[in-house]
Design an enzyme around this catalytic site. Structure first.
Site, PDB file in Angstrom:
ATOM      1  CE  LYS A   1     -22.271  52.729 -70.361  1.00 32.13           C
ATOM      2  NZ  LYS A   1     -22.511  54.116 -69.989  1.00 32.13           N
TER       3      LYS A   1
HETATM    4  C1  5RP Z   1     -23.452  55.884 -74.272  1.00 31.41           C
HETATM    5  C2  5RP Z   1     -23.010  55.910 -72.867  1.00 31.41           C
HETATM    6  C3  5RP Z   1     -23.871  56.569 -71.905  1.00 31.41           C
HETATM    7  O1  5RP Z   1     -23.130  57.086 -70.840  1.00 31.41           O
HETATM    8  C4  5RP Z   1     -24.806  55.602 -71.326  1.00 31.41           C
HETATM    9  O2  5RP Z   1     -25.315  54.713 -72.249  1.00 31.41           O
HETATM   10  C5  5RP Z   1     -25.872  56.315 -70.687  1.00 31.41           C
HETATM   11  O3  5RP Z   1     -26.459  55.604 -69.725  1.00 31.41           O
HETATM   12  P1  5RP Z   1     -27.938  55.040 -69.886  1.00 31.41           P
HETATM   13  O4  5RP Z   1     -27.985  54.248 -71.150  1.00 31.41           O
HETATM   14  O5  5RP Z   1     -28.088  54.205 -68.651  1.00 31.41           O
HETATM   15  O6  5RP Z   1     -28.865  56.221 -69.883  1.00 31.41           O
HETATM   16  O7  5RP Z   1     -22.000  55.395 -72.506  1.00 31.41           O
HETATM   17  O8  5RP Z   1     -22.802  54.880 -74.918  1.00 31.41           O
END
Ligand code: 5RP
Length: 297
Positions: free
Chosen positions: A205
């Protein structure tokens, strides 16, 4: 044991048809994995589109109660039909998600920091593999701080999780973390995503950045993109469209869904892009129509 009376003779051998299960597996970099890993990956990435819509609601693990996530028990059942994967902590899953909601699970397994700190890069593996198995998790998400003060410990967390995952065929999602002062350039994400993938995780991710196509090309496993801070709906849909167009295999979106005034319609619109090939303009039109229909109902 099956009743042996009236057993039919097996005869449909189709001897003229070659064995059908001889194709490569559709998830990037996963050809050499075993059946259990592939099964979990199939729960995450749609066999039809090859893509995924993950809904991230794990913010509480370092932010506590977060705007839009105050009542997970009310929000998650509403969103469930429109997303593929719930990404959350074991506390939120056990406490707030009815198990009869059949949904893939990305389980947040590291923790150790809170938003009260300057440096968020020191975490530990907080969830045993046995608990990931008990929760029927399809992957374990590990925050990884490349370039951060806690790099060594987060690579240790990542490696130990991947090792345990291989023992029980549960994939690992390496989450490329960006600390408060860490750079967000294409150069950084190319370095970080590749290091994380080479540790052996099955998906990464990360964030959108310049030269994103090159980040994707250089990463041997699928990339899913974080939504990041709340944007206007039109811009968030553009982000989703743009990263899918550039090769991401999905999004892992949190705030841009749950902080929208229309989280359900937003989740649906994101799904149209990720799975059905909608452009951002088409998805935005879909969003507006759905919101207008909902207001009339
Ligand atoms: C932090 C994460 C969070 O789950 C993610 O970033 C949250 O989602 P968003 O940024 O879309 O609110 O993995 O590293």
């Amino acid at each position: 044991m099956a009743d042996l009376d009236g057993v039919k003779v097996a005869k449909d051998y189709h001897v003229d048809i070659p064995f059908a299960n001889d194709r490569g597996f559709y998830v990037k970099g996963a050809n050499s994995l075993d059946w259990g890993m592939k099964k979990h990956l199939s729960n995450i990435f749609s066999p039809k589109s090859g893509n995924t819509v993950m809904f991230a609601f794990d913010h509480g693990y370092f932010m506590g109660s977060t705007a839009g996530l105050e009542r997970l028990d009310l929000l998650l059942p509403r969103l469930a039909p429109y997303i593929d994967v719930f990404m959350g902590t074991r506390g939120a899953l056990r406490d707030c998600v009815p198990p009869e909601i059949v949904k893939s699970v990305a389980l947040r397994t590291t923790s150790g920091s809170s938003m009260l700190q300057e440096d968020l890069s020191h975490e530990v593996v907080a969830v045993d593999i046995e608990d990931a198995i008990r929760l029927n998790a399809d992957c374990m998400a590990v925050q990884t701080f490349i370039g951060g003060d806690g790099q060594l410990s987060s690579i240790d967390n990542l490696s130990r999780t991947i090792n345990a995952g291989f023992r029980y065929s549960i994939p690992t999602l390496g989450v490329c973390a960006v600390g408060k002062d860490m750079e967000r350039t294409g150069r950084f994400f190319k370095l970080a995503t590749r290091i994380i993938a080479e540790m052996g995780c099955q998906m990464v991710k990360t964030y959108d950045c310049e030269d994103f196509e090159e980040v994707v090309a250089a990463c041997p496993v699928p990339i899913v993109v974080a939504g990041g801070k709340k944007l206007p709906e039109k811009d968030a849909l553009h982000l989703a469209f743009d990263v899918i167009r550039k090769g991401a295999r999905g999004v892992d979106m949190g705030r841009n869904i749950f902080q929208s005034p229309y989280p359900v319609q937003m989740a649906q619109a994101v799904g149209k892009i990720v799975h059905e090939g909608y452009t951002d303009a088409e998805a935005y039109e879909f969003l507006q129509d759905s919101v207008s229909d909902a207001s009339k109902a």
